[in-house]
Design an enzyme around this catalytic site. Sequence first.
Site, mmCIF file in Angstrom:
data_model
loop_
_atom_site.group_PDB
_atom_site.id
_atom_site.type_symbol
_atom_site.label_atom_id
_atom_site.label_comp_id
_atom_site.label_asym_id
_atom_site.label_seq_id
_atom_site.Cartn_x
_atom_site.Cartn_y
_atom_site.Cartn_z
ATOM 1 N N VAL A 55 0.407 -2.258 10.771
ATOM 2 C CA VAL A 55 1.122 -1.916 12.002
ATOM 3 C C VAL A 55 0.608 -2.740 13.183
ATOM 4 O O VAL A 55 1.177 -2.676 14.278
ATOM 5 C CB VAL A 55 0.988 -0.409 12.326
ATOM 6 C CG1 VAL A 55 1.679 0.428 11.263
ATOM 7 C CG2 VAL A 55 -0.483 0.011 12.450
ATOM 8 N N LYS A 78 -9.601 1.991 -1.751
ATOM 9 C CA LYS A 78 -9.772 1.353 -0.444
ATOM 10 C C LYS A 78 -11.123 1.698 0.181
ATOM 11 O O LYS A 78 -11.479 2.869 0.331
ATOM 12 C CB LYS A 78 -8.629 1.791 0.479
ATOM 13 C CG LYS A 78 -8.569 1.070 1.820
ATOM 14 C CD LYS A 78 -7.323 1.516 2.579
ATOM 15 C CE LYS A 78 -7.150 0.788 3.894
ATOM 16 N NZ LYS A 78 -5.919 1.237 4.583
ATOM 17 N N GLU A 110 0.839 -1.194 0.000
ATOM 18 C CA GLU A 110 0.000 0.000 0.000
ATOM 19 C C GLU A 110 0.882 1.256 0.000
ATOM 20 O O GLU A 110 1.938 1.282 0.638
ATOM 21 C CB GLU A 110 -0.876 -0.044 1.257
ATOM 22 C CG GLU A 110 -1.757 1.149 1.519
ATOM 23 C CD GLU A 110 -2.460 1.044 2.873
ATOM 24 O OE1 GLU A 110 -3.427 1.790 3.087
ATOM 25 O OE2 GLU A 110 -2.053 0.194 3.707
ATOM 26 N N CYS A 169 -4.981 -3.328 2.794
ATOM 27 C CA CYS A 169 -4.707 -3.262 4.230
ATOM 28 C C CYS A 169 -5.922 -3.571 5.112
ATOM 29 O O CYS A 169 -6.337 -4.712 5.213
ATOM 30 C CB CYS A 169 -4.094 -1.915 4.572
ATOM 31 S SG CYS A 169 -3.049 -1.974 6.062
#
Length: 402
Positions: A175, A115, A39, A148
Site C-alpha cells: 500500500v 512472514k 500475499e 511484502c
Amino acid sequence: MVKLSLIQFAPEISNKSGNLKKIEEFCKKSQGDIILLPELATTGYAYPNTESLLPLADKLTQNQEIVKYFQDLASFRDSLIVVGLPEVSEQEGKVSLFNSVLAVDKNGIVEVYRKLHLFGREKKIFTPGSQKPPVFSFRTYKLSLLICFDWVFQELFRLLSLQGVQVVLHSANLVLPWCQRSMIARALTNGLFIATANRIGREREGLDELTFTGGTQVVSPQGELLGALNDDESILEVEFDPAQADKKTIGTNNDRIKDRREDIYKLEWVVKSSHDWEDLKKMAVKAKSNAYTPYSNFPVGAAVMDDRGFIYGGCNVENSSYGLTMCAERSAIFSMVEDKGRKIKKMVIASNSGVYPCGACLQVIAEFADEAEILILNNNGDEKRCRLSDLMPHRFSKLDLT
C-alpha cells in the site's frame, strides 16, 4: 531459461471460494514454469482481528485439502506455484496464525515460509515467523521466498545472495509507493533476480481505506526492469536465465561478494539448526518417493547439507546390471559436487526400515567430510543419530595419500 508468471488481481475479503476460483482461472492461463501470486491471495487482507481470519486459515501439511488443490493446479503445466495465504498451526495446545506463502509442485509441498516482518495492524493478527527464509531448488534454479514488508530489511537480500539464491519470489499486498523502486537497488547490489507479485483493489480497515498499488514487476541483477504491470488485473509473463545471477562482478575488477570487507563487517544468520534437520528430512523422504527400485523394491532417499547451507537430494537408481546401481547417498553427494559443494555438514538417509549407508557410500561421504552428523530415518519416523566417525572410525582418506 525460466518462464515466470506473476498474477496481479484483487482478492475479495472473506470470499475464499471465489478467490480460489479466480486463482485457478489465472493459473490455467499462465505459461510459466513458476507462478507467483500475491500475499493472502486466498482471503484478502483487511481483517479486524485474529478471530475473524482464523476460520479461513489453513493447516499447511501434505494431506490438507488446500495443498492438494494447489498441487493439482501445479500439475496442469508441471509448474511451481507460490501463493500467499493465512496458515493456522497448533502446538502444545496453542493456536497460532501466520501470514505465510506456500510453494507447491505436482508432488506436493516444496516449502512454506512464515512472514518475519509484520506490517502495521498485522502485529495484532499474526504471529511472526521464527525461521529464516527457505533456500531451495526447483529444476536447476535456486529460489527463496519473501513476503511484502520483508522488502525493507536489506540484510535478508544480502544473506540470500551469499547462500547462492538466484531468484527471490516476493508475494505482496503493498500500500506504500516505495517497494518497487527499492527493489531495483536490492537486485543490483546483491546480484539477484527479484520478482514481486502485488495485488490491486481496495479494502476498508476500520476507518481507513487501503488502496493496493499494483506495480507487479521483475528486476534483473543489473537493476533492469524486465517487465511490469500497472494497476489492472493481469498476468505478467517474463523469461530470463537465472544463472545470470551467479555472476557477481561489476566491471572487470570488482565483485559484489568477494570485495566485502569481512575483517570489518559481517552478516550471518542467527537462527540455529533445528529447522535444517526438518528440511533435510523432508528432502530425503521426497527423494525416497522418486527412487527407481524395480529389482529390490527397497527405496532409499538421502539429503545432504553442505557447509554453505545448501541442501541436495538423491535416490537410489537400480539397473538390470546390478553393479551399475547408484545408491541414494552418492546420488545426493554428486549433486552437491556438481553445484560446487565440497564439504558435507549434515546428512539424512530415509528408508522403510532405517538402514545405515553401505561401505561404498561411507567412503564417498568421508571424501567430503572430516566429520558429519548423520540421521537415519524409517517409515515410522523413528530416528537414529550418529556421526561419520561412529560408522567409519578407521577410514582411509586423502590424508593417507600425503
